[in-house]
Design a protein around this motif. Structure first.
Motif, PDB file in Angstrom:
ATOM      1  N   THR A  71      22.588  38.440  35.041  1.00 21.46           N
ATOM      2  CA  THR A  71      21.211  38.345  35.534  1.00 21.46           C
ATOM      3  C   THR A  71      20.470  39.674  35.384  1.00 21.46           C
ATOM      4  N   GLY A  72      21.163  40.713  34.964  1.00 22.27           N
ATOM      5  CA  GLY A  72      20.537  42.026  34.827  1.00 22.27           C
ATOM      6  C   GLY A  72      20.885  42.988  35.923  1.00 22.27           C
ATOM      7  N   VAL A  73      21.728  42.578  36.858  1.00 21.93           N
ATOM      8  CA  VAL A  73      22.145  43.456  37.948  1.00 21.93           C
ATOM      9  C   VAL A  73      23.332  44.293  37.493  1.00 21.93           C
ATOM     10  N   ARG A  74      23.303  45.569  37.796  1.00 22.79           N
ATOM     11  CA  ARG A  74      24.470  46.414  37.516  1.00 22.79           C
ATOM     12  C   ARG A  74      25.528  46.125  38.574  1.00 22.79           C
ATOM     13  N   VAL A  75      26.733  45.796  38.157  1.00 18.13           N
ATOM     14  CA  VAL A  75      27.778  45.320  39.054  1.00 18.13           C
ATOM     15  C   VAL A  75      28.963  46.277  39.032  1.00 18.13           C
ATOM     16  N   ARG A  76      29.452  46.580  40.238  1.00 15.64           N
ATOM     17  CA  ARG A  76      30.686  47.356  40.407  1.00 15.64           C
ATOM     18  C   ARG A  76      31.624  46.534  41.287  1.00 15.64           C
ATOM     19  N   LEU A  77      32.847  46.310  40.826  1.00 18.69           N
ATOM     20  CA  LEU A  77      33.822  45.525  41.580  1.00 18.69           C
ATOM     21  C   LEU A  77      35.002  46.418  41.961  1.00 18.69           C
ATOM     22  N   LEU A  78      35.269  46.501  43.257  1.00 16.51           N
ATOM     23  CA  LEU A  78      36.391  47.280  43.773  1.00 16.51           C
ATOM     24  C   LEU A  78      37.441  46.308  44.315  1.00 16.51           C
ATOM     25  N   TRP A  79      38.619  46.338  43.693  1.00 14.76           N
ATOM     26  CA  TRP A  79      39.712  45.440  44.068  1.00 14.76           C
ATOM     27  C   TRP A  79      40.686  46.220  44.933  1.00 14.76           C
TER      28      TRP A  79
END
Length: 352
Positions: free
Chosen positions: A311-319
Motif C-alpha cells: 500500500t506504500g507504507v514502510r514496514v518493519r517486522l520484529l520477530w
C-alpha cells in the motif's frame, strides 16, 4: 512439657511485640533495576528466640514472595538492608506481609500478618536503543503514487485541471458552472505517522518464559516509539487487548506516556494478530511507517506485512524469538526482498 510451654511463650512474646519499619522503596523503577530496601526490626521479648522471619511481597509476577531472617536483640532495633530485583514490567505491591517467630529450639513457630501498609511499585519497560525508520513520501517506487502528500480533510483552494491530477479531486459543481475542469487543492499534511502494532495475544509458554517474551515485545515497541519521536515523526500505538487503548504522541517528551501504557498492557487480546493487521490496512492513508512486533511469525502474518508494504507504507517486522528454524529464516529473507525490514529479536539477550 515445661520446655514446650517456655518455647510457646517465647515465640508468642517475640511475635506480638515485634515491630518492622521499611524504607527505601522507590515508587517507580525500570525493569532489571534493584530496589535497596532498609528494614528496622525490634522486639520486646526477654526470653531467647530464634531469628524472626519476614515474608516480603516483591515486584515479581513469577515469584511474588521472598523470606528473610533477621536477628535482633530485645528492646534494641537492628537495621538490615535487602536487595529486591525487579525482573518483569508491571505494577506490584511491595512490603512485609507476614511475620514469623520461632523459639530457640525450633519447637514452635507462630506467625501473624504484619499490619504494614504495602507500597505500590511500578516497573516500567526498559528503552533499548534502536534505529529510526526514515519516512518520506514517494521513496520506494510506484506504490506511493496512489498516496498523497496532502491532507484530504483540509481543502484550501481550487485551480484548473493539470496533467496528472486524479478525478477524485475534481470539484464537479464548480466545473459545471465554469464549464472547465476545476480541482480542489489541499493543505500539505503533517509528517507521516508511525503505527506501532504489538501482538498482545496470550503467549503459550511457561510462566517465566512468557513474562520474558512479553517484556521483550513491550521494550521493542517502546524503543521504536522513542526512535521515531526523536526524529520528529508522530507515533500511534494501538493496544488491542481485552481493555484496548491507543496512546499517541508527537514529541520525545511523550516517551514516558508510551512506557506507562506498555507497563500496564495485558497479553489477553481477544483478536488473532492477523485480524488486528487487517484492521490496520484500513488506516494506511495517513500512515508513513508501520512496525509489527510479534512472537509468532506465521505465513499469514508475513502476508499481511507484504500487503501493508504494497500500500506504500514502510514496514518493519520484529520477530521476538530465539528460534532459528529454516522455514522462518526463509520467510524473513523473503520479506526483506519485498522491501520489508524484518529481523529476529532474542528475548533472552534483551532480558540480560
Amino acid at each position: 512439657f515445661a520446655l514446650l510451654i517456655l518455647s510457646l511463650i517465647s515465640a508468642a512474646w517475640a511475635l506480638f511485640t515485634v515491630r518492622v519499619e521499611m524504607k527505601g522503596v522507590k515508587p517507580r523503577v525500570e525493569r532489571g533495576e534493584t530496589l535497596m530496601t532498609i528494614f528496622t526490626v525490634r522486639h520486646k521479648s526477654l526470653l531467647p528466640v530464634s531469628a524472626v522471619r519476614l515474608r516480603l511481597s516483591v515486584p515479581s509476577a513469577f515469584q511474588p514472595f521472598q523470606e528473610i531472617s533477621v536477628s535482633a536483640p530485645p528492646f534494641a532495633g537492628k537495621v538490615y538492608r535487602h536487595r529486591i530485583v525487579c525482573p518483569h514490567r508491571g505494577s506490584f505491591e511491595a512490603g512485609v506481609t507476614r511475620v514469623f517467630a520461632s523459639d530457640l529450639f525450633g519447637l514452635v513457630t507462630l506467625s501473624r500478618k504484619s499490619g504494614m501498609r504495602l507500597l505500590r511499585v511500578e516497573v516500567t519497560p526498559r528503552v533499548p536503543q534502536d534505529t529510526p525508520m526514515a519516512l518520506k513520501a514517494g521513496d520506494i517506487g510506484p506504490e506511493f503514487l496512489s498516496r498523497s502528500d496532502e491532507d484530504t480533510a483540509s481543502p484550501s483552494d481550487v485551480r484548473k485541471w493539470q496533467e496528472g491530477d486524479v478525478l477524485k479531486k475534481v470539484h464537479w459543481k464548480l466545473t459545471m458552472r465554469r464549464r472547465e475542469l476545476m480541482v480542489r487543492t489541499f493543505e500539505e499534511s503533517s509528517r507521516p505517522d508511525t503505527l506501532i502494532v504489538p501482538d498482545l495475544s496470550e503467549i503459550q509458554a511457561l510462566p517465566d518464559q512468557a513474562l520474558t517474551i512479553e517484556d521483550c515485545v513491550c521494550e521493542a515497541c517502546l524503543s521504536q516509539a522513542r526512535a521515531q519521536l526523536n526524529e520528529g515523526y508522530p507515533v500511534r500505538m494501538p493496544l488491542l487487548s481485552s481493555r484496548p487503548g491507543e496512546p499517541s504522541g508527537q514529541f520525545p517528551q511523550d516517551v514516558p506516556m508510551f512506557a506507562e501504557a506498555l507497563m500496564r498492557a495485558q497479553f489477553d487480546s481477544p483478536y488473532p494478530y492477523e485480524q488486528v493487521l487487517v484492521q490496520m490496512l484500513r488506516r494506511t492513508t495517513r500512515t508513513g511507517g508501520c512496525v509489527l512486533v510479534t512472537p509468532r511469525l506465521t505465513t499469514r502474518v508475513a502476508d499481511m506485512a507484504l500487503k501493508l508494504s504494497r500500500t506504500g507504507v514502510r514496514v518493519r517486522l520484529l520477530w521476538v524469538t530465539d528460534s532459528r528454524n529454516d522455514q522462518s529464516l526463509e520467510m524473513i529473507e523473503r520479506l526483506k526482498m519485498e522491501n520489508v525490514e524484518a529481523r529476529a529479536v532474542d528475548p533472552w539477550e534483551a532480558a540480560a
